[in-house]
Structure formats: C-alpha cells, structure tokens
Design an enzyme around this catalytic site. Structure first.
Site, short mmCIF file in Angstrom:
data_model
loop_
_atom_site.label_atom_id
_atom_site.label_comp_id
_atom_site.label_asym_id
_atom_site.label_seq_id
_atom_site.Cartn_x
_atom_site.Cartn_y
_atom_site.Cartn_z
N GLY A 112 47.27 36.83 36.26
CA GLY A 112 48.00 38.05 35.93
C GLY A 112 49.50 37.82 35.85
O GLY A 112 49.96 36.70 35.54
N ASP A 137 44.23 45.18 36.78
CA ASP A 137 45.32 46.17 36.72
C ASP A 137 45.76 46.48 35.28
O ASP A 137 46.42 47.49 35.06
CB ASP A 137 46.54 45.67 37.50
N GLY A 180 45.07 48.89 41.26
CA GLY A 180 45.95 48.85 40.09
C GLY A 180 47.35 48.39 40.40
O GLY A 180 48.21 48.36 39.52
N GLU A 232 46.35 53.37 44.08
CA GLU A 232 46.85 52.86 45.37
C GLU A 232 48.39 52.88 45.42
O GLU A 232 48.98 52.99 46.49
CB GLU A 232 46.33 51.45 45.64
N VAL A 300 35.26 46.42 45.62
CA VAL A 300 34.08 46.64 44.78
C VAL A 300 34.50 46.57 43.30
O VAL A 300 33.75 46.12 42.44
CB VAL A 300 33.48 48.04 45.11
N GLN A 301 35.75 46.99 43.04
CA GLN A 301 36.26 47.04 41.66
C GLN A 301 36.49 45.65 41.07
O GLN A 301 36.62 45.50 39.86
CB GLN A 301 37.58 47.83 41.61
O1 F6P Z 1 45.92 42.50 41.03
C1 F6P Z 1 44.64 42.89 41.35
C2 F6P Z 1 44.63 43.60 42.67
O2 F6P Z 1 43.29 43.93 42.98
C3 F6P Z 1 45.51 44.85 42.75
O3 F6P Z 1 44.92 45.97 42.13
C4 F6P Z 1 45.69 44.98 44.23
O4 F6P Z 1 46.88 45.69 44.52
C5 F6P Z 1 45.81 43.54 44.65
O5 F6P Z 1 45.13 42.78 43.69
C6 F6P Z 1 45.24 43.22 46.01
O6 F6P Z 1 45.55 41.90 46.27
P1 F6P Z 1 44.88 41.02 47.42
O7 F6P Z 1 43.44 40.84 47.08
O8 F6P Z 1 45.60 39.73 47.40
O9 F6P Z 1 45.08 41.78 48.68
#
Ligand code: F6P
Length: 375
Positions: A112, A137, A180, A232, A300-301
């Site tokens: 990303g 995201d 996101g 979030e 889960v997403q």
């Molecule tokens: O970038 C994908 C994502 O799932 C975001 O939506 C979320 O804020 C972040 O990664 C969570 O990151 P990590 O798994 O490192 O806690």
C-alpha cells in the site's frame, strides 16, 4: 538492453486478499511467458536483509489463486528504519548488496502507501523497483482501485446486511466499525451497499447531536432501529480540529523540543481516539434513549478467500508487471486504469493518500438516498 533473467518479489505492509493472486500473476507470466526466474523474499523487506528466500517455481505458484493472506509473509519493516537486535538501523546498503548478490534484474514490491514510499527509496538507491497497489483501504493515488478492496467491501457489506436483522428485532442502534485507516472508501462503499442509516468517514467530521437527531427522526416515523457504519478513522468535529492543529504544529516545528512536543500531542490524541466507536455508541444511547451495541469488524475484513473481482484485478496487474519488467520499465507502480493498466512514476504516488472528496459522487449518492453523514 540485456533482458531481465531473475526477479525478486516481496509483500509488505498489512496483508490483504488477492496478494497470492498477484504473486501468481507476476510469477506465471514472468516464468511461463518470459522465461525468467523468480525468488520470493519472506516477511517484506526483512527477507531481503536476512536472506530469507523462497524459490517461486511452477509448483510454488500453483493452487494459490484463491488462498488468502500471502505465501511470502509480510511485515511493516522499512528498509531505512529496521529493528535489528533491538536497535533501529538503516539496512539500505545490505538490501542493495543482497540484490546484487542474488543477481536480480528487478524487485517487485506488493503493498500500500507505505510500500510505495519504501520502494521509491530503494529505487533512489539504484534498484530496479516496480510495485503493485494493494490495500483494503483503497487509498493509493493514481490507480482506479487497489486489490483487496473489493473483497473487504463484500465482507463489510455482508456484515451490515446481517446486522440489520438483529438491530431490527431488538429495536437497537448497531454501530459497526469498519477499517480503512484514514480513508473512508470502505465504510462509505459498504455503508451505501448495505443501506446503513448513518455513515461516518474521516473526511467528514461528525456532530453526534446531528446523528442522534437523524436516528430520532427514524423513530418518529416508526423505524426504531438504526445501523451506523463508522470508519475506524472517523472523528467528531472537535477531535478533527484538535488533530489538525497538532499536525500543523508538527509540520511547523523546527526545534527538537517543538518536534517532540507536537509528536507527544499527536500520540495523546491517537490514544484518546482508541475506543472512539464505543464512546460514540454510548453517546447515541444517551441522546436517543435507544439501546445500542457495537460490532468491530476488524481483521475479518482482511482475511480469507479473495473475491473474483480482486482475483481478476490482481492477476491483470501482476501480469502487466511482468510485461513492464521485460520492457525494462522500472521506478513505477502498475496502476489500474479502466480496462487497461499503466505505469505511474513512484514519485507521483509515494507519500500521497487518496481520500474521499466531500463532494465525491459516492457521498452525493449517500445523501440522496437519505443517509446521515453526521454533518
Ligand atoms: O491498511 C490496512 C489496514 O487494515 C487498515 O485498515 C488498518 O488501519 C491497518 O491496516 C491495521 O494495521 P495492523 O494490522 O498493522 O494493525
């Protein structure tokens, strides 16, 4: 120009559906079509530093199209700031040395926003880097979309569908927190597709009283349940103002003392933001006198089988990536543009984030069908 014979590939940042489909897309085209050899590096940029490799031959690339996660493993390690034996070190030189040692003609980085930045950094260090845009995201600039997003959208939408019947049965407010990071694409998309009554995204700070009023209006019209889809990263108007001011201070800070102070202020605000969804649900309960419940969709997403749309996108981008390597095009991200793909210079992508414009057509659509956006 000498044709590329051996390429390296790694996945970096948070995992997402269709990473394996993309590895397969790059791999099968590079191997089967162009006769290249492929080495996978495990756990992001760390694999290149610590010599952790996986040969991606025909057998390794078979049967992975539908598999979630990444067969290579991933990490959020940065080449220039990597934790090694308890110390943060710049490992760029080691990466450049290993790239040469393995006689790589190109390094493919799947990731990303953060990965695009790291990739540009390595391109500037002299490596032939090429990237693919991955993230649930959907916040990478200059590509129609990123792979992983379509699957997460399906999952979040199905969750909202399912929450409807329980909210309806108990006459409750159900607040569903959707991932996101700092972008509202996933929440807005799933909120519209799932028919959420309220959609809250980071790009449109909310006024909790306005949300409560919208929910009470529904009750007055005989509908005493509501689904609130909250990103979030969504914030109240006051919190958004505080963040903006702290970020401004960080940008303006010149002395070490000012920088540290701004950093601490931001960290305190971030810590306060944790639990925001629970706080919001409590506030809505107090203001509407309707019982409320919270569902945090979380990882889960990101997990499980990629959707057909994501498999298709990841395969298209992966295959186009191998074509570009064969043509000797580097320092670019392979972007999706309509039915086609196109190389976009990493300089134009790195350090940028695609967020939802307040007048984006999806926002207008949500408003037209009567959704409250909290403003
Ligand atoms: O970038 C994908 C994502 O799932 C975001 O939506 C979320 O804020 C972040 O990664 C969570 O990151 P990590 O798994 O490192 O806690």
């Amino acid at each position: 120009m000498a044709k590329t014979k051996r390429i390296g590939i790694l996945t970096s940042g948070g995992d997402s559906p269709a990473l394996n489909a993309a590895i397969r897309g790059v791999g099968k085209t590079a191997l089967g079509f162009y006769g290249m050899e492929i080495i996978g590096f495990r756990d992001g940029f760390r694999g290149l530093v610590e010599d952790r490799r996986l040969k991606l031959d025909k057998a390794a690339l078979s049967g992975i199209l539908t598999v979630g996660g990444t067969i290579l493993g991933t990490s959020r390690d940065k080449p220039h700031r990597m934790l090694i034996d308890g110390r943060t070190r710049d490992m760029t030189e080691v990466i450049v040395e290993n790239y040469k040692k393995y006689d790589l003609g190109a390094l493919v980085c799947l990731g990303g926003g953060g990965t695009q930045k790291n990739a540009l950094y390595l391109a500037k260090a002299g490596l032939n880097v090429i990237t693919l845009p991955k993230t649930i995201d959907n916040d990478v600039v200059l590509t129609d979309s990123t792979f992983g997003f379509a699957t997460a959208l399906d999952i979040a939408t199905e969750a909202i569908d399912r929450l409807h019947s329980t909210a309806h049965s108990h006459h409750r407010i159900v607040v569903a927190e959707i991932m996101g990071h700092r972008a509202g694409w996933l929440t807005l998309g799933a909120g519209i597709a799932g028919g959420a009554d309220v959609i809250l995204i980071p790009e449109i700070p909310y006024d909790v009283q306005k949300i409560a009023d919208a929910i009470k209006r529904r009750s007055r019209h005989g509908t005493n349940f509501s689904i609130v889809a909250v990103a979030e990263g969504a914030m109240s108007i006051d919190d958004a103002r505080a963040f903006k001011s702290a970020e401004g201070k960080r940008e303006r800070a010149r002395t070490l003392h000012d920088k540290k102070e701004a950093k601490n202020e931001l960290a305190a605000l971030e810590a306060r933001h944790t639990g925001n969804t629970l706080r919001l649900a409590r506030q809505l309960e107090d203001l509407t006198h309707l019982e409320s419940r919270v569902t945090i969709l979380g990882y889960v997403q990101r997990g499980g089988t990629p959707s057909p749309a994501d498999r298709l996108l990841a395969t298209r981008l992966g295959s186009a990536c191998a074509d570009l390597i064969n043509e000797g095009v580097f320092g670019v991200m392979v972007a999706a543009r309509g039915d086609r793909t196109e190389p976009v210079p990493l300089e134009k992508v790195a350090g940028k984030r695609k967020i939802v414009a307040p007048d984006h057509p999806w926002v207008e659509t949500a408003r037209r069908v009567g959704t409250c956006l909290g403003d």
